[in-house]
Structure formats: structure tokens, C-alpha cells
Design an enzyme around this catalytic site. Sequence first.
Site, short mmCIF file in Angstrom:
data_model
loop_
_atom_site.label_atom_id
_atom_site.label_comp_id
_atom_site.label_asym_id
_atom_site.label_seq_id
_atom_site.Cartn_x
_atom_site.Cartn_y
_atom_site.Cartn_z
N SER A 53 0.80 -1.24 0.00
CA SER A 53 0.00 0.00 0.00
C SER A 53 0.82 1.28 0.00
O SER A 53 0.25 2.37 -0.10
CB SER A 53 -0.95 0.00 1.21
N LYS A 56 0.12 3.80 -2.62
CA LYS A 56 -0.90 4.84 -2.54
C LYS A 56 -0.31 6.24 -2.40
O LYS A 56 -1.04 7.24 -2.53
CB LYS A 56 -1.86 4.55 -1.40
N SER A 113 -5.57 3.39 4.81
CA SER A 113 -5.11 2.75 3.59
C SER A 113 -6.24 2.05 2.84
O SER A 113 -6.07 0.94 2.32
CB SER A 113 -3.99 1.74 3.91
N LYS A 217 3.03 6.68 4.88
CA LYS A 217 2.22 5.58 4.37
C LYS A 217 2.85 4.23 4.71
O LYS A 217 4.03 4.01 4.50
CB LYS A 217 2.08 5.69 2.85
#
Length: 375
Positions: A53, A56, A113, A217
Site C-alpha cells: 500500500s 498509494k 489505507s 504511508k
Amino acid sequence: MKRFLAALCLAALMLAVPAHAVSIEAPSAVLMEKTTGTILFAQDEHTPREPASVTKIMTILLTMEAIDSGALGYDDVVVGSAHASSMGGSQIWLREGEKMTVRELLKAVCIVSGNDASVALGEHLAGSEDAFVERMNRRAQELGMNDTHFVNATGLPAEGHVTSAHDIALMSRELILNHPDVRQFTTVWMDSLRDGASMLVNTNKLIRFYDGATGLKTGYTESARFCLSATAERGGMELIAVVMKSPTSDQRFADARALLDYGFATYALAAILPDEALAPIPVTLGERGAVQPVLTGDNTLLVEKSRVGGLQKEVVLPERVDAPVEKGDQLGELRVTDAAGESVAVLPILAGESVAHVSWGQMYRRVLRVAFCAG
């Protein structure tokens, strides 16, 4: 302009900092300073790996670019599609036909997320996830992310979906450097959606437990293992710590913390300016008699803390220059040394304006004026 670029390259070389003095368990890692983009630590930084993730960050970046350009608004309404609502993994259980604002979806992507939220944003921006992924890859190439190929907007496992610690640092820097408003989402520990019915708790534990944490993130899949791009700011300096394929969640946070601690303990930013204002330089045979020398905007240096207090500056400029002079031509340099006399950086000093060569007619009138005054 060529002389200007060469001077910038020289300054960049002088700013190169060796990567050492910290031990990281993750196979791939990078520590980068935001303002200068200097890499302070690198370990297997160009090996392509699954980012999970952390992907992202690019989804967030493209969304923030659209917002800051005026093409998208925080309060714009996005309608969940069947495709977005079908995403597995981390999600906010977005229903087909459900309406959410861009702000709410960004919150969901940055804090928990949400895969469904990420795809919904991509579809809203580009019409489909596939079209959005094309934008992701195009933007990656523009940023010099040469180890990267995206297949989706989420980081869910897909053949050929890879990036590197180096490239994650590049896109992280682009996001936090040019779109600081993203902090309203990335620094949040707990929030909610749907009028409090859906609670959100940040997947990035550093937001709560690391002094100065600003984001950014996390990522995890069985094949990618535990990944993280962690950002933090102290004393006006913001750092980006990237770790990939860490064996455990706790280890990725420990590695990021170790990298950030090392950076904050060892380095500082210093704004470099001449001790006195730069005086105009006479121009021989110019339409104007002088040109104003200026520094570039890139006069902030990343320096080891032990060297900051003793920095010495020397301005090297010619007594005069010949016309023509083009704006941006290098006229001289600002040499920066530490207390021991060792070079820290060489910054270019440029022409702040253009000065054309005097024409024959102008020269003739000047001669007549001198002769008339002398008579």
C-alpha cells in the site's frame, strides 16, 4: 544556461553525503532530506520490490496535484463504483453508489489505507483505474522513478507491480515538498467517517509515538511483507525514511525510527547567504553599465551538525565582465568552508538580468557625448 547547470551539478556533488553509521534490518532502505533531496542513507535502494500500500503515495500525489491545480476540490462528490467496492484488503467498505467527498476518501486512504477509497479517487480523476494507472506510471517517469512500474492504484498483489526504496523516497518527497496540505490527513491518529459510524485509526504508529512525525504511508501484503515511508520534521528539517520487505510490523517501525533518529542527530539545514550584499559588477561595452549578481534559490545546505557553527563564506566575483550578459549566466561563486578550511559547498552566483552589447549607434552617441562634455 549550460554554465548555470554545471554549477548546480558542482554544488550537488559538494553536498553528497556518505551513507553509513546506522544498521537496518530491512533489506532495502533509504533516508532522504526533503528540501535538498540529499540521500543520507541507502541500502539496496534500487532493487525493485513489491511496495504493497505504499503505492498509494502516488495515488495521493496525483489527487493532491489535481486539488492544488484547481482541477479537483476537497468537497467534490465521488460516487462509489462496483469496481471500487469490490476491492479486498484494507477498506472502508465503500458501497456501490455511495457518495463521499474527495476529502473523506483522502482521509480514508491516508489514515487506514482504504483500497476501495484509493480506486474511487483514481476512477474519479481518470475515468477508470486502468487510465489512472497510466497517469501513475507517467508521473513516475517524470519524477525519475526508473525502478517503478505500477499495475494498480492500491498496491494489492499483481504481477509486475514493483518499485524501489529510492523511488518511494522520490515520490514521497514530491508529495510533502510541494503539497504540504496533505498533512491534514497524514498526521491524524484517529478520525471517523459516516458521521462517526466508521472509525479510522492510523496504520502508521509513528504518528502517535514518534516526536515530529508527519506521515506518510504503510504497506503490507504476504509477498511484499512490511513496508513504510515515514516522514518527520524537527527544527525545520523534514526527513523521509523508507523501508521495504521488513520481516515484521514492529521491525519496520524500529528501522524507520533508527533512520530518522540518525538523520536528526547528525544533520541540520543551513541557509547560506553572503555576509554583505552583492554589489553590481561593471559591464564592458554593455547597454547598461553594470549587472546585478544574485544567488539561486537553492542556497539551503544540508550540513553535519558538527560543522554548522564554523561555516565560512567567500564570494568570488570578477571586477568586471564583458557584454553581452544573459540572465542566468554564472558570474562567480560562493565558496563555503568549515572551521577546518574544508570545502562544504560551492554555490553559483548568477546574472540577475540580461545586459546586451552596446550597438554602434549607441557607441557613437556615447563618444559624441564624451567629446561634447570634454569641449
